[in-house]
Design a protein around this motif. Sequence first.
Motif, short mmCIF file in Angstrom:
data_model
loop_
_atom_site.label_atom_id
_atom_site.label_comp_id
_atom_site.label_asym_id
_atom_site.label_seq_id
_atom_site.Cartn_x
_atom_site.Cartn_y
_atom_site.Cartn_z
N LEU A 11 0.82 -1.21 0.00
CA LEU A 11 0.00 0.00 0.00
C LEU A 11 0.85 1.26 0.00
O LEU A 11 0.43 2.30 -0.49
CB LEU A 11 -0.93 0.02 1.23
N SER A 12 2.04 1.17 0.60
CA SER A 12 2.93 2.32 0.70
C SER A 12 4.35 1.80 0.85
O SER A 12 4.59 0.59 0.85
CB SER A 12 2.55 3.19 1.90
N ASN A 13 5.28 2.71 1.05
CA ASN A 13 6.67 2.30 1.24
C ASN A 13 7.04 2.17 2.72
O ASN A 13 8.22 2.10 3.06
CB ASN A 13 7.60 3.33 0.59
N TYR A 14 6.03 2.12 3.60
CA TYR A 14 6.31 2.08 5.04
C TYR A 14 6.60 0.66 5.52
O TYR A 14 7.53 0.44 6.29
CB TYR A 14 5.12 2.67 5.80
N GLU A 15 5.79 -0.29 5.10
CA GLU A 15 5.95 -1.68 5.55
C GLU A 15 6.35 -2.58 4.39
O GLU A 15 6.03 -3.77 4.38
CB GLU A 15 4.65 -2.20 6.18
N GLY A 16 6.99 -2.01 3.38
CA GLY A 16 7.37 -2.78 2.20
C GLY A 16 7.62 -1.82 1.06
O GLY A 16 8.17 -0.73 1.28
N HIS A 17 7.21 -2.23 -0.12
CA HIS A 17 7.43 -1.40 -1.31
C HIS A 17 6.09 -1.19 -2.02
O HIS A 17 5.41 -2.16 -2.37
CB HIS A 17 8.42 -2.09 -2.26
N LYS A 18 5.75 0.08 -2.23
CA LYS A 18 4.47 0.39 -2.87
C LYS A 18 4.40 -0.22 -4.26
O LYS A 18 5.35 -0.09 -5.05
CB LYS A 18 4.30 1.91 -2.94
N ALA A 19 3.30 -0.89 -4.53
CA ALA A 19 3.14 -1.56 -5.82
C ALA A 19 1.67 -1.88 -6.04
O ALA A 19 0.87 -1.87 -5.10
CB ALA A 19 3.97 -2.85 -5.86
N GLU A 20 1.36 -2.16 -7.29
CA GLU A 20 0.00 -2.60 -7.62
C GLU A 20 -0.15 -4.08 -7.30
O GLU A 20 0.79 -4.86 -7.46
CB GLU A 20 -0.28 -2.38 -9.11
N SER A 21 -1.34 -4.44 -6.88
CA SER A 21 -1.61 -5.86 -6.68
C SER A 21 -1.64 -6.58 -8.02
O SER A 21 -2.12 -6.04 -9.02
CB SER A 21 -2.96 -6.05 -5.98
N GLU A 22 -1.12 -7.79 -8.04
CA GLU A 22 -1.18 -8.63 -9.23
C GLU A 22 -2.11 -9.81 -9.03
O GLU A 22 -2.11 -10.76 -9.81
CB GLU A 22 0.24 -9.12 -9.59
N GLN A 23 -2.89 -9.74 -7.94
CA GLN A 23 -3.84 -10.81 -7.64
C GLN A 23 -5.27 -10.28 -7.79
O GLN A 23 -5.51 -9.08 -7.69
CB GLN A 23 -3.63 -11.33 -6.21
N ALA A 24 -6.22 -11.19 -8.00
CA ALA A 24 -7.61 -10.81 -8.18
C ALA A 24 -8.30 -10.52 -6.85
O ALA A 24 -9.46 -10.10 -6.83
CB ALA A 24 -8.35 -11.93 -8.91
N GLY A 25 -7.62 -10.76 -5.77
CA GLY A 25 -8.21 -10.52 -4.45
C GLY A 25 -7.16 -10.72 -3.37
O GLY A 25 -5.95 -10.79 -3.66
N CYS A 26 -7.63 -10.79 -2.15
CA CYS A 26 -6.75 -11.05 -1.01
C CYS A 26 -7.10 -12.43 -0.49
O CYS A 26 -8.09 -12.61 0.24
CB CYS A 26 -6.95 -9.98 0.06
N PHE A 27 -6.29 -13.39 -0.84
CA PHE A 27 -6.63 -14.79 -0.60
C PHE A 27 -5.95 -15.35 0.64
O PHE A 27 -4.97 -14.80 1.14
CB PHE A 27 -6.23 -15.65 -1.81
N VAL A 28 -6.48 -16.48 1.07
CA VAL A 28 -5.80 -17.32 2.05
C VAL A 28 -5.37 -18.58 1.30
O VAL A 28 -6.18 -19.17 0.57
CB VAL A 28 -6.70 -17.67 3.25
N PHE A 29 -4.12 -18.96 1.46
CA PHE A 29 -3.55 -20.07 0.69
C PHE A 29 -3.18 -21.25 1.57
O PHE A 29 -2.84 -21.09 2.75
CB PHE A 29 -2.27 -19.61 -0.02
N ARG A 30 -3.20 -22.41 0.94
CA ARG A 30 -2.61 -23.62 1.53
C ARG A 30 -1.48 -24.08 0.61
O ARG A 30 -1.67 -24.24 -0.60
CB ARG A 30 -3.64 -24.74 1.65
N LEU A 31 -0.32 -24.27 1.21
CA LEU A 31 0.88 -24.65 0.45
C LEU A 31 1.33 -26.03 0.88
O LEU A 31 1.43 -26.33 2.07
CB LEU A 31 1.98 -23.63 0.73
N GLU A 32 1.60 -26.87 -0.12
CA GLU A 32 2.21 -28.18 0.13
C GLU A 32 3.71 -28.01 -0.07
O GLU A 32 4.16 -27.90 -1.22
CB GLU A 32 1.68 -29.21 -0.87
N PRO A 33 4.49 -27.99 1.00
CA PRO A 33 5.91 -27.70 0.81
C PRO A 33 6.64 -28.75 -0.02
O PRO A 33 7.60 -28.42 -0.73
CB PRO A 33 6.46 -27.62 2.23
N ALA A 34 6.19 -30.00 0.02
CA ALA A 34 6.90 -31.03 -0.73
C ALA A 34 6.78 -30.81 -2.24
O ALA A 34 7.76 -30.93 -2.98
CB ALA A 34 6.36 -32.41 -0.35
N SER A 35 5.58 -30.47 -2.69
CA SER A 35 5.35 -30.29 -4.13
C SER A 35 5.37 -28.83 -4.55
O SER A 35 5.50 -28.54 -5.75
CB SER A 35 3.99 -30.89 -4.50
N GLY A 36 5.21 -27.93 -3.61
CA GLY A 36 5.10 -26.51 -3.95
C GLY A 36 3.72 -26.11 -4.40
O GLY A 36 3.50 -24.95 -4.75
#
Length: 302
Positions: free
Chosen positions: A139-164
């Motif tokens: 959102l700004s340069n305060y907690e990261g780097h200001k940029a446009e979202s490249e996602q269609a929303g704000c998701f919650v993800f599940r990651l399988e570390p073995a397969s990625g």
Amino acid sequence: MSETNEYLDPRFYALTQPNARLERLHTGSLWCEGPVYIADADIVLWSDIPNDRILRWTPTGDVGVYCQPSRYANGHTRDRQGRLISCEHGSRQVTRTEHDGQITVLADRYGGGRLNSPNDVVVASDDSIWFSDPPYGILSNYEGHKAESEQAGCFVFRLEPASGALTVVADDFVRPNGLAFSPDERVLYISDTARSHDPNGHHHIRAFDVVDGRRLENSRVFAVIEPGVPDGFRVDTDGNIWTSAGDGVHCYAPDGVLLGKIHVPEAVSNLTFGGPRRNRLFITASSSLYAIYVAQTGAQWP
Ligand code: MG
């Protein structure tokens, strides 16, 4: 009688130390988040996001810089192998710090676009990694780097570390943030903190049934947090939910009843159970790290 603890339900007496004292272990940060207890070293790590650093507290009272820059790291947890899992705003990725210190990128893209800015993370007993991806770090340069979202929303993800393999498990949050499993992992709690940038936005924790360890069903609002937002929270071994709020830590029974509060003089962002007996809450709150002993132990790895 504690001046820190506020008892709203008689059950809260058995969960806390009525004479406990809130200790401020460190101050001077800009915005603290993501505390994680490293049991084998008996230390606490936490993020000071705007200062792009991770701090380390030891029981002797020493506080030092664990790493800087930290790629604007936010939430942390450990996997069952004891490795640090981190959400990074600056690099917009989820990483794992291996036992030899090497950094492995676990997730940085979904559907062809970069992630927004992974915020908080939990690991299930099947080693799957569940994390939220709101845009606070872009959102700004305060907690990261200001940029446009490249996602269609704000998701919650599940990651399988073995397969990625990365799958979306929830796509209807405005600002998904903290998350934690019930002790039996049948329920996943996820907060929506949209109020942080919208006075009419959500400030609640939702509960989902976890199906086959992979999917979420039966969404319902578990608790509406007032004042403030439930940025981060943890579950104890009896299933009580200890959540951040604007005036401290609020404790909810699994049935959704607010049992009591631990008042903290700064807005709380997150917390974790720690100490050799896992009965000490380490609380990140705005510019400071606090601790208080309770009568419960955390249900978290490792
Ligand atoms: Mg958070």
